[in-house]
Design a protein around this motif. Structure first.
Motif, PDB file in Angstrom:
ATOM      1  N   TYR A 206       1.014  -1.470   0.097  1.00  0.00           N
ATOM      2  CA  TYR A 206       0.300   0.107  -0.074  1.00  0.00           C
ATOM      3  C   TYR A 206       0.958   1.097   0.304  1.00  0.00           C
ATOM      4  CZ  TYR A 206      -3.285  -3.173   1.006  1.00  0.00           C
ATOM      5  OH  TYR A 206      -4.574  -4.288   1.833  1.00  0.00           O
ATOM      6  N   SER A 207       0.398   2.265  -0.477  1.00  0.00           N
ATOM      7  CA  SER A 207       1.092   3.335  -0.919  1.00  0.00           C
ATOM      8  C   SER A 207       0.030   4.725  -0.628  1.00  0.00           C
ATOM      9  CB  SER A 207       1.922   3.322  -2.275  1.00  0.00           C
ATOM     10  OG  SER A 207       2.638   4.450  -2.432  1.00  0.00           O
ATOM     11  N   LEU A 208       0.039   4.940   0.287  1.00  0.00           N
ATOM     12  CA  LEU A 208      -0.851   6.154   0.625  1.00  0.00           C
ATOM     13  C   LEU A 208      -0.124   7.471  -0.337  1.00  0.00           C
ATOM     14  CD1 LEU A 208      -4.236   5.965   1.483  1.00  0.00           C
ATOM     15  CD2 LEU A 208      -2.923   7.220   3.295  1.00  0.00           C
ATOM     16  N   ASP A 209       0.905   7.542   0.193  1.00  0.00           N
ATOM     17  CA  ASP A 209       0.985   9.027  -0.646  1.00  0.00           C
ATOM     18  C   ASP A 209       1.657   9.365  -1.981  1.00  0.00           C
ATOM     19  OD1 ASP A 209       3.321   8.437   0.653  1.00  0.00           O
ATOM     20  OD2 ASP A 209       4.197   9.586   2.072  1.00  0.00           O
ATOM     21  N   GLY A 210       2.177   7.880  -2.605  1.00  0.00           N
ATOM     22  CA  GLY A 210       3.080   6.944  -2.932  1.00  0.00           C
ATOM     23  C   GLY A 210       4.392   6.935  -3.055  1.00  0.00           C
ATOM     24  N   LEU A 211       5.259   6.412  -3.954  1.00  0.00           N
ATOM     25  CA  LEU A 211       6.828   5.931  -3.309  1.00  0.00           C
ATOM     26  C   LEU A 211       7.427   6.975  -3.414  1.00  0.00           C
ATOM     27  CD1 LEU A 211       7.180   3.068  -6.207  1.00  0.00           C
ATOM     28  CD2 LEU A 211       7.071   2.599  -3.770  1.00  0.00           C
ATOM     29  N   PRO A 212       8.210   7.176  -2.487  1.00  0.00           N
ATOM     30  CA  PRO A 212       9.393   8.129  -1.927  1.00  0.00           C
ATOM     31  C   PRO A 212      10.220   8.483  -3.607  1.00  0.00           C
ATOM     32  CG  PRO A 212       9.844   5.875  -0.357  1.00  0.00           C
ATOM     33  CD  PRO A 212       8.527   5.919  -1.462  1.00  0.00           C
ATOM     34  N   GLN A 213      10.317   7.086  -4.287  1.00  0.00           N
ATOM     35  CA  GLN A 213      11.432   7.601  -5.307  1.00  0.00           C
ATOM     36  C   GLN A 213      11.136   8.629  -6.701  1.00  0.00           C
ATOM     37  OE1 GLN A 213      10.811   4.310  -3.930  1.00  0.00           O
ATOM     38  NE2 GLN A 213      12.495   3.141  -4.218  1.00  0.00           N
ATOM     39  N   LEU A 214       9.767   8.080  -6.517  1.00  0.00           N
ATOM     40  CA  LEU A 214       8.891   8.535  -7.451  1.00  0.00           C
ATOM     41  C   LEU A 214       7.850  10.230  -7.169  1.00  0.00           C
ATOM     42  CD1 LEU A 214       7.341   9.128 -10.110  1.00  0.00           C
ATOM     43  CD2 LEU A 214       5.064   7.906  -9.226  1.00  0.00           C
ATOM     44  N   ARG A 215       7.878  10.605  -6.253  1.00  0.00           N
ATOM     45  CA  ARG A 215       7.865  11.367  -5.825  1.00  0.00           C
ATOM     46  C   ARG A 215       8.865  12.370  -5.729  1.00  0.00           C
ATOM     47  NH1 ARG A 215       6.910  11.301  -0.063  1.00  0.00           N
ATOM     48  NH2 ARG A 215       7.156   9.226   0.361  1.00  0.00           N
ATOM     49  N   GLU A 216      10.342  11.884  -5.665  1.00  0.00           N
ATOM     50  CA  GLU A 216      10.938  12.657  -5.604  1.00  0.00           C
ATOM     51  C   GLU A 216      11.094  13.270  -6.889  1.00  0.00           C
ATOM     52  OE1 GLU A 216      14.696  10.479  -4.488  1.00  0.00           O
ATOM     53  OE2 GLU A 216      13.638  10.546  -1.908  1.00  0.00           O
ATOM     54  N   ARG A 217      11.531  12.514  -8.342  1.00  0.00           N
ATOM     55  CA  ARG A 217      11.343  12.702  -9.087  1.00  0.00           C
ATOM     56  C   ARG A 217      10.256  14.158 -10.101  1.00  0.00           C
ATOM     57  NH1 ARG A 217      13.940   8.305  -8.179  1.00  0.00           N
ATOM     58  NH2 ARG A 217      15.499   7.434  -9.713  1.00  0.00           N
TER      59      ARG A 217
ATOM     60  N   ALA B 140       8.938  15.852  -7.533  1.00  0.00           N
ATOM     61  CA  ALA B 140       9.227  17.735  -7.025  1.00  0.00           C
ATOM     62  C   ALA B 140      10.769  17.924  -7.696  1.00  0.00           C
ATOM     63  CB  ALA B 140       9.391  16.911  -5.538  1.00  0.00           C
ATOM     64  N   GLU B 141      11.613  17.452  -8.320  1.00  0.00           N
ATOM     65  CA  GLU B 141      12.567  17.298  -8.920  1.00  0.00           C
ATOM     66  C   GLU B 141      11.827  17.941 -10.039  1.00  0.00           C
ATOM     67  OE1 GLU B 141      15.174  14.182  -9.683  1.00  0.00           O
ATOM     68  OE2 GLU B 141      16.115  14.267  -7.301  1.00  0.00           O
ATOM     69  N   ARG B 142      11.309  17.688 -10.593  1.00  0.00           N
ATOM     70  CA  ARG B 142      10.796  18.546 -12.274  1.00  0.00           C
ATOM     71  C   ARG B 142       9.775  19.843 -12.050  1.00  0.00           C
ATOM     72  NH1 ARG B 142      12.154  17.945 -17.576  1.00  0.00           N
ATOM     73  NH2 ARG B 142      10.599  18.951 -18.506  1.00  0.00           N
TER      74      ARG B 142
ATOM     75  N   PRO C 130       9.904  16.721  -2.009  1.00  0.00           N
ATOM     76  CA  PRO C 130       8.533  15.669  -2.202  1.00  0.00           C
ATOM     77  C   PRO C 130       7.733  15.311  -1.554  1.00  0.00           C
ATOM     78  CG  PRO C 130      10.684  14.510  -2.390  1.00  0.00           C
ATOM     79  CD  PRO C 130      11.279  15.889  -1.661  1.00  0.00           C
ATOM     80  N   SER C 131       7.974  16.044   0.156  1.00  0.00           N
ATOM     81  CA  SER C 131       6.666  15.743   0.967  1.00  0.00           C
ATOM     82  C   SER C 131       5.050  16.536   0.560  1.00  0.00           C
ATOM     83  CB  SER C 131       6.983  15.698   2.827  1.00  0.00           C
ATOM     84  OG  SER C 131       7.221  17.745   2.911  1.00  0.00           O
TER      85      SER C 131
ATOM     86  N   ALA D  86       6.287   5.021 -13.685  1.00  0.00           N
ATOM     87  CA  ALA D  86       6.352   5.997 -14.050  1.00  0.00           C
ATOM     88  C   ALA D  86       7.786   6.369 -13.381  1.00  0.00           C
ATOM     89  CB  ALA D  86       5.641   6.367 -13.409  1.00  0.00           C
ATOM     90  N   ILE D  87       8.445   6.240 -12.965  1.00  0.00           N
ATOM     91  CA  ILE D  87       9.873   6.389 -11.990  1.00  0.00           C
ATOM     92  C   ILE D  87      11.532   6.180 -13.315  1.00  0.00           C
ATOM     93  CG2 ILE D  87      12.297   5.546 -10.645  1.00  0.00           C
ATOM     94  CD1 ILE D  87       9.504   5.154  -8.327  1.00  0.00           C
TER      95      ILE D  87
END
Length: 488
Positions: free
Chosen positions: A132-143, A145-147, A157-158, A360-361
């Motif tokens: 389960y990933s309520l807010d999303g995978l950290p690696q995807l949120r990082e990418r 955010a970088e965009r 990323p938060s 997506a990553i």
């Protein structure tokens, strides 16, 4: 007081027989979802007074609809809209030769399969987790955010919540921040399903106009000034600001970059002013950025809307990589907004599919190649639409299309609904202009996607030209095979 049907009829004008034309328009409203099955329609007398027509004309239109099963009439219950289930067929399959211009999407990216294969290795390392990933995978949120940071908006990323597409993102936002009974400001035209979502959550829509771009630069898209001023078309800034101040809506849903469907981009100064006014009125700005990076030759690049003030941003991979990749996201402006989204989400779902996040990553690691491929596809598609209009609808001018997914075409008169009906008879699904309106206006416009392959567009424009000539020759459409369809 105007009835709902009268409001939805909007700019309707008779083409041919008045009663038949009115019956066709009401039928299209029903099939397009703007009038619902079972909804009570105005009486003959009241609709006649509202439209300035004779009662006999309204009675005849209702009779024509009743004969085809599109209304039911009973003493004491009045006239109600209906769907003749035995006559409505499912949408025709693509292999039957139908071209579906309700879809505006660049199709799957060439590297999607390879990215999926690589993503399996990522997924393998997660199989020991609950999944389960309520807010999303950290690696995807990082990418993601970088965009945003690369586009001029520093992001942690938060501040990112990964969703199952942009519409799912809007659903989560409305679950967290929607206020039933409160007004919501929307552009007119706008994305139909977003307006539907706002209505379902009990918001009253306040439309503000977005004008189409100027004509005459259809093949190269034209260029805006370096300061980001629109070269024709765009938002009526005064109307937008006045509406905010007068009604103080709970939220505003906006598409500021390559607006769907007009293709306009909001200038930086207007963004800053709007953000400032929204703070004073307590209006939450929800900005849809699903088309923000689909630039062909705009000539300038604005920063994300939230660079000018607090706003919730919605993004998606669907328009860049593939519609079947259900990955979207929400960027918040505060930790409090993120907490409210995560508190509301479990009542909708418990997270986005892990494999799709892994894909997506991989794709975001090659974002420049994705965008270049989309630019080439859209540029070629734009040229094909411009050529098709010139060849088959020479009376209709191609608007400026500097980016985005479609051309918002001015037909020169209120013919969009009739043209949509005639096009369906010829195997071309084309949403009528009023589908993009908060009320029944904009029947002089139609949205033509620029995202299809040139050979498909060529055939579609040939069929559209046939439909155009049929409409102006007074031909009656075959409505027995119509089916409502989504607009993408």
């Amino acid at each position: 007081m105007a009835s709902r049907l009268g409001t939805q009829l909007g700019e309707w004008r008779a083409t041919g027989g008045v009663a038949q034309s009115l019956a066709d328009r009401i039928r299209m409203l029903l099939l397009d979802g703007r009038i619902t099955a079972g909804e009570r329609l105005p009486s003959e007398r009241s609709l006649a007074a509202e439209l300035g027509r004779s009662r006999a004309t309204i009675a005849r239109a209702y009779e024509l609809l009743e004969a085809r099963g599109y209304v039911t009439r009973a003493h004491g219950s009045g006239t109600r809209a209906a769907l003749p289930a035995q006559r409505i067929q499912p949408p025709i399959a693509a292999d039957a030769g139908v071209i579906d211009f309700t879809i505006a999407s660049v199709g799957s990216a060439p590297g999607l399969h390879a990215a999926t294969v690589r993503a399996l290795d990522r997924l393998a390392g997660m199989l020991g987790t609950p999944g389960y990933s309520l807010d999303g995978l950290p690696q995807l949120r990082e990418r993601i955010a970088e965009r945003y940071a690369a586009r001029g908006l520093p992001t942690d990323p938060s501040q990112i919540v990964v969703t199952s597409g942009a519409m799912h993102a809007l659903t989560v936002v409305l679950a967290a921040f929607g206020e039933r009974g409160r007004p919501a400001l929307v552009e007119q035209p706008s994305f139909p399903h977003a307006m539907d979502a706002l209505r379902r959550t009990g918001h009253r829509l306040l439309p503000t106009p977005v004008a189409p771009a100027a004509h005459g630069a259809g093949t190269d898209g034209g260029r805006a000034g370096t300061d980001g001023e629109q070269a024709g078309g765009g938002w009526d800034a005064s109307h937008l600001i006045d509406t905010l101040r007068a009604h103080r809506p709970a939220l505003a849903y906006l598409i500021a970059d390559f607006h769907n469907p007009t293709g306009a981009t909001m200038p930086e100064l207007e963004r800053a002013r709007l953000a400032a006014v929204a703070r004073t009125t307590g209006t939450l700005l929800v900005v849809d950025e699903t088309c923000a990076e689909l630039d062909i030759d705009r000539g300038w690049t604005p920063r994300p809307f939230a660079a000018h003030g607090p706003a919730i941003l919605i993004g998606s991979m669907s328009k860049i990589a593939w519609g079947g990749l259900r990955i979207g996201w929400i960027r918040t402006s505060s930790a409090e907004q993120t907490a409210r989204l995560l508190a509301a989400r479990p009542s909708i779902d418990l997270g986005t599919a892990m494999l799709e996040q892994c894909i997506a990553i991989e794709l975001l690691d090659d974002m420049d190649a994705l965008l270049e491929r989309a630019r080439e596809r859209l540029s070629t598609g734009r040229s094909a639409v411009a050529a098709g209009l010139a060849a088959h609808l020479p009376e209709v001018a191609m608007p400026r299309v500097p980016g985005g997914l479609a051309a918002w075409v001015d037909l020169g008169g209120p013919w969009s609904t009739a043209l949509s009906l005639a096009a369906r008879d010829r195997g071309l699904l084309l949403p009528p202009g009023p589908r993009f309106a908060a009320s029944g206006v904009l029947d002089r416009f139609t949205r033509i996607p620029i995202s299809w392959e040139p050979e498909v567009t060529h055939e579609a424009m040939t069929r559209l030209g046939d439909a155009w000539r049929a409409v102006h020759a007074g031909e009656r459409p075959d409505t027995t095979r119509l089916a409502a369809s989504a607009v993408v």
